[in-house]
Design an enzyme around this catalytic site. Structure first.
Site, PDB file in Angstrom:
ATOM      1  CG  HIS A 115      -2.144  -0.771   1.118  1.00 21.18           C
ATOM      2  ND1 HIS A 115      -3.062  -0.582   0.103  1.00 21.18           N
ATOM      3  CD2 HIS A 115      -2.654  -1.762   1.912  1.00 21.18           C
ATOM      4  CE1 HIS A 115      -4.074  -1.410   0.267  1.00 21.18           C
ATOM      5  NE2 HIS A 115      -3.852  -2.147   1.347  1.00 21.18           N
ATOM      6  CB  CYS A 127      -0.467   4.601  -4.906  1.00 18.15           C
ATOM      7  SG  CYS A 127      -0.354   4.969  -3.220  1.00 18.15           S
TER       8      CYS A 127
END
Length: 264
Positions: A78, A133
């Site tokens: 992440h 992302c």
């Protein structure tokens, strides 16, 4: 001239309810590809990839390199952001990678990466590959490898991990994450998407992977020995973006850096 790499992959994010599925495979796949090309590779997977461990491993990688060496850092997991505190971000946000222990408030900022990379000796080449992302809208590309089903975005909104009383007004919008890392101090950044998009965690032929990593490694296998990063990037763009994977891969670096021979 030595070649060393660090491959980080994090699927498990305790306390966030935002686990991923393809990041550990990404890290292992990058490690295998780099080993084939003569790199000495270290991996940090899931619980081993705390912020402290990531910082220590990157510092060791950078400070241990000598003039003429090439070092590669790959990250799959992440990405997130938090409010900028030193005024160096045009959008007032610091971009960050999410370590395994992000639920404790530990993030690895682009500013911190810059500090780590700045410790390199002169003549050391640094390549950062980030599959994390952000979502775009262009509809083209070959999707024949992609399994059915919706992929998951590799973006962790601040609301998921940040203490509630510290939350900024907008916690959802992913902005400038990959762009922020162009200032991290490396020679070249290959990123999975535009600053305002998501990189997707999905599955190919029954095996989880990040979309960018899968196609980057698929095209890497067929590159001629003399291929440059610029040529490699053009091959990746034959697959991304696509209808179901609306992400535009990016390459950042000087003209001369883009013309470096891949992993040389």
């Amino acid at each position: 001239m030595a070649r060393r790499a660090l491959c980080i992959g994090i699927n498990n994010y305790p306390g966030t309810d935002s686990d991923l599925s393809g990041c550990v495979n990404d890290a292992s796949d990058w490690a295998a590809a780099l080993t084939e090309r003569g790199f000495t590779v270290n991996k940090l997977l899931d619980s081993a990839a705390t912020k402290a461990a990531m910082v220590q491993a990157i510092d060791t990688l950078v400070t241990g390199a000598l003039k003429g060496d090439t070092i590669v850092l790959t990250y799959s997991g992440h990405g997130t952001w938090l409010p900028d505190t030193d005024g160096d971000e045009p959008d007032a946000r610091d971009e960050a990678l999410c370590p395994w222990d992000i639920d404790s408030g530990n993030v690895l900022l682009d500013d911190e990466l810059h500090d780590l990379f700045s410790r390199r000796a002169g003549g050391v080449r640094i390549v950062l590959i980030s599959d994390s992302c952000h979502s775009g809208t262009v509809t083209r590309g070959d999707e024949s490898d992609l399994d059915p089903g919706m992929p998951r975005a590799r973006f962790l909104p601040p609301a998921v991990w940040m203490k509630r009383d510290a939350l900024p007004a907008d916690t959802v919008r992913p902005t400038r994450l990959s762009g922020g890392f162009t200032r991290a101090g490396g020679d070249l950044l290959l990123a999975g998407c535009l600053d305002t998009q998501f990189s997707w965690d999905t599955s190919f032929n029954g095996r989880p992977n990040g979309a960018f990593t899968f196609y980057a490694l698929k095209t890497l296998k067929n590159l001629p020995a003399t291929a440059t990063y610029e040529q490699w990037f053009k091959e990746i763009r034959n697959y991304l973006p696509s209808t179901r994977l609306p992400q535009d891969p990016q390459i950042f670096g000087t003209r001369s850096a883009r013309r470096f021979k891949v992993f040389a």
